[in-house]
Scaffold this active site. Structure first.
Site, PDB file in Angstrom:
ATOM      1  N   ASP A   9       0.842  -1.191   0.000  1.00  0.00           N
ATOM      2  CA  ASP A   9       0.000   0.000   0.000  1.00  0.00           C
ATOM      3  C   ASP A   9       0.881   1.247   0.000  1.00  0.00           C
ATOM      4  OD1 ASP A   9      -2.307   1.643   0.352  1.00  0.00           O
ATOM      5  OD2 ASP A   9      -2.057   1.573   2.529  1.00  0.00           O
ATOM      6  N   ASP A  11      -0.431   4.945   0.952  1.00  0.00           N
ATOM      7  CA  ASP A  11      -0.751   5.872   2.040  1.00  0.00           C
ATOM      8  C   ASP A  11      -0.761   5.155   3.389  1.00  0.00           C
ATOM      9  OD1 ASP A  11      -1.085   7.770   0.048  1.00  0.00           O
ATOM     10  OD2 ASP A  11      -3.222   7.339  -0.147  1.00  0.00           O
TER      11      ASP A  11
END
Length: 177
Positions: A9, A11
């Site tokens: 991922d 963020d």
């Protein structure tokens, strides 16, 4: 032999969105929030002015200027030797973020090729050997082995293997080789 795959991922894992949110929020509202002071809270509780956060997440240059998480670049370079890395970000909720995230990745992670970057809505379809994310809503559907990256909003969730930083993530993944 095929390399094992990792979905990572952006963020909250590669990009320190929490630091950016806290900084903008404090400046706009005269508050003194810190990562420690909001530890264990949901985003809705931590940031009471939801309209401000919504506007911020839809504003130009927000995602482009996120700070890189400590040790993230070096860690991905190390993992890239033994794993095929895919950057997976549920970015379509914030359309302005799409080009900004591509530019951010090109600047900070130029060794990740464009065809290993997946900007999507839902991560349920991602089928990698491992997924590193800070949200259970993504990890709960992980087809491989989910790894939770610690963030203020997930410290009270304990149903996935947890890493607190990139050094721990590298050590855990290297054990699987």
């Amino acid at each position: 032999m095929r390399k094992k795959t990792i979905a990572i991922d952006m963020d909250g894992v590669l990009a320190d969105i929490d630091a950016q949110l806290i900084d903008h929020y404090n400046k706009a509202h005269g508050t003194t929030l810190s990562k420690e002071s909001i530890k264990g809270l949901t985003s809705d509780v931590a940031f009471k002015e939801r309209d401000f956060i919504h506007k911020l997440l839809h504003s130009e240059n927000f995602f482009r200027t996120l700070p890189v998480m400590p040790d993230a670049v070096e860690s991905l370079l190390e993992l890239d030797k033994d794993f095929e890395i895919f950057i997976v970000s549920a970015a379509t909720e914030f359309p302005i973020s799409l080009s900004e995230k591509m530019a951010w990745l090109a600047e900070h992670f130029p060794f990740i090729k464009w065809d290993n970057i997946i900007l999507c809505g839902s991560k349920r379809i991602i089928n990698t050997d491992y997924m590193i994310d800070d949200h259970c809503k993504n990890l709960d559907y992980c087809m491989g082995k989910p790894i939770m990256f610690t963030a203020f909003h997930n410290v009270n969730q304990n149903h996935h293997i947890r890493v607190n930083n990139w050094k721990e993530a590298v050590a855990l993944l290297k054990e699987t080789l």
